[in-house]
Write a protein that holds these residues in place. Structure first.
Motif, PDB file in Angstrom:
ATOM      1  N   MET A   1      -7.945  -2.714   6.425  1.00 57.35           N
ATOM      2  CA  MET A   1      -6.944  -1.817   6.820  1.00 57.35           C
ATOM      3  C   MET A   1      -7.532  -0.491   6.744  1.00 57.35           C
ATOM      4  SD  MET A   1      -3.273  -1.587   5.051  1.00 57.35           S
ATOM      5  CE  MET A   1      -3.983  -1.618   3.290  1.00 57.35           C
ATOM      6  N   ILE A   3      -6.273   3.220   6.052  1.00 58.35           N
ATOM      7  CA  ILE A   3      -5.322   4.091   5.601  1.00 58.35           C
ATOM      8  C   ILE A   3      -5.449   5.381   6.137  1.00 58.35           C
ATOM      9  CG2 ILE A   3      -3.816   5.051   3.557  1.00 58.35           C
ATOM     10  CD1 ILE A   3      -4.689   2.475   2.228  1.00 58.35           C
ATOM     11  N   TYR A  49       3.102   1.350   9.097  1.00 59.02           N
ATOM     12  CA  TYR A  49       2.054   0.492   9.306  1.00 59.02           C
ATOM     13  C   TYR A  49       2.052  -0.285  11.001  1.00 59.02           C
ATOM     14  CZ  TYR A  49      -0.481  -3.995   7.827  1.00 59.02           C
ATOM     15  OH  TYR A  49      -1.236  -4.963   7.841  1.00 59.02           O
ATOM     16  N   HIS A  51       0.239  -2.897  13.054  1.00 54.37           N
ATOM     17  CA  HIS A  51      -0.709  -4.069  13.158  1.00 54.37           C
ATOM     18  C   HIS A  51      -0.788  -4.621  14.517  1.00 54.37           C
ATOM     19  CE1 HIS A  51       2.570  -6.485  11.608  1.00 54.37           C
ATOM     20  NE2 HIS A  51       1.930  -7.369  12.541  1.00 54.37           N
ATOM     21  N   ARG A  56      -5.262  -3.127  12.081  1.00 52.94           N
ATOM     22  CA  ARG A  56      -4.261  -2.613  10.749  1.00 52.94           C
ATOM     23  C   ARG A  56      -4.396  -1.142  10.409  1.00 52.94           C
ATOM     24  NH1 ARG A  56      -3.000  -7.251  11.669  1.00 52.94           N
ATOM     25  NH2 ARG A  56      -3.170  -9.324  10.442  1.00 52.94           N
ATOM     26  N   LEU A  58      -2.291   2.062   8.191  1.00 57.17           N
ATOM     27  CA  LEU A  58      -1.232   2.211   7.372  1.00 57.17           C
ATOM     28  C   LEU A  58      -1.290   3.904   7.190  1.00 57.17           C
ATOM     29  CD1 LEU A  58       1.274   1.983   5.363  1.00 57.17           C
ATOM     30  CD2 LEU A  58      -0.619   1.332   3.486  1.00 57.17           C
ATOM     31  N   SER A  59      -0.240   4.526   7.512  1.00 55.43           N
ATOM     32  CA  SER A  59      -0.048   5.965   7.220  1.00 55.43           C
ATOM     33  C   SER A  59       0.257   6.131   5.919  1.00 55.43           C
ATOM     34  CB  SER A  59       0.360   6.639   8.313  1.00 55.43           C
ATOM     35  OG  SER A  59       1.997   6.693   7.966  1.00 55.43           O
ATOM     36  N   ASP A 108      -5.135  -5.061   2.162  1.00 56.94           N
ATOM     37  CA  ASP A 108      -4.579  -5.693   3.451  1.00 56.94           C
ATOM     38  C   ASP A 108      -3.724  -6.711   3.305  1.00 56.94           C
ATOM     39  OD1 ASP A 108      -3.876  -5.426   5.854  1.00 56.94           O
ATOM     40  OD2 ASP A 108      -5.894  -6.540   6.689  1.00 56.94           O
ATOM     41  N   VAL A 111      -0.567  -5.756   1.208  1.00 56.49           N
ATOM     42  CA  VAL A 111       0.483  -5.075   2.115  1.00 56.49           C
ATOM     43  C   VAL A 111       1.134  -6.097   3.241  1.00 56.49           C
ATOM     44  CG1 VAL A 111       0.694  -3.260   3.715  1.00 56.49           C
ATOM     45  CG2 VAL A 111      -0.683  -2.900   1.670  1.00 56.49           C
TER      46      VAL A 111
END
Length: 136
Positions: A1, A3, A49, A51, A56, A58-59, A108, A111
């Motif tokens: 993931m 970020i 998020y 995906h 994948r 995520l902010s 990941d 989440v």
């Protein structure tokens, strides 16, 4: 993931998010807005998020009215950008404020499980057509 972004920095986070989403098959992607308060859209902060397949992203929380007019504008711009690219699966997850900050430190897999358990379908129009009179 992956970020991306800076907390409370809507423009910077939006730019990083767009860069991180290169190569995503948008019509197959799911975009999940993540907030910490239910029924508080006029004061909400959002992370997102996205995906699709192996992608994948995520902010950090940088979108929404909690971050002023700039945060509201970035939320609207992000939503329109995703719609223009063909995303049709939008969800919203409300995470308890006590767990919200920890979200960005989870794996990941964790989440994904949390969002699968808490996210519900949402209408992207909620994030585009808003009453901006609250800005004044």
């Amino acid at each position: 993931m992956n970020i991306v972004g800076l907390r409370g920095a809507p423009k910077e986070t939006l730019a990083e998010l767009k860069e991180a989403l290169k190569g995503v098959d948008f019509p197959e992607a799911t975009a999940t807005y993540i907030t910490d308060w239910q029924d508080q859209r006029a004061q909400a902060r959002y992370a997102i998020y996205v995906h699709e397949g192996k992608h994948r992203v995520l902010s950090l929380d940088a979108f929404g009215p909690r971050f002023g007019p700039e945060g509201d504008d970035a939320l609207r711009e992000l939503t329109l950008w995703l719609l223009e690219r063909g995303v049709s699966s939008f969800k919203e997850a409300v995470i308890a404020p006590s767990e919200y900050a920890a979200l960005f430190e989870q794996s990941d897999e964790a989440v994904g499980k949390l969002l699968a358990a808490t996210a519900n379908p949402t209408d992207p129009v909620l994030y585009v057509k808003r009453d901006f009179t609250s800005r004044m």
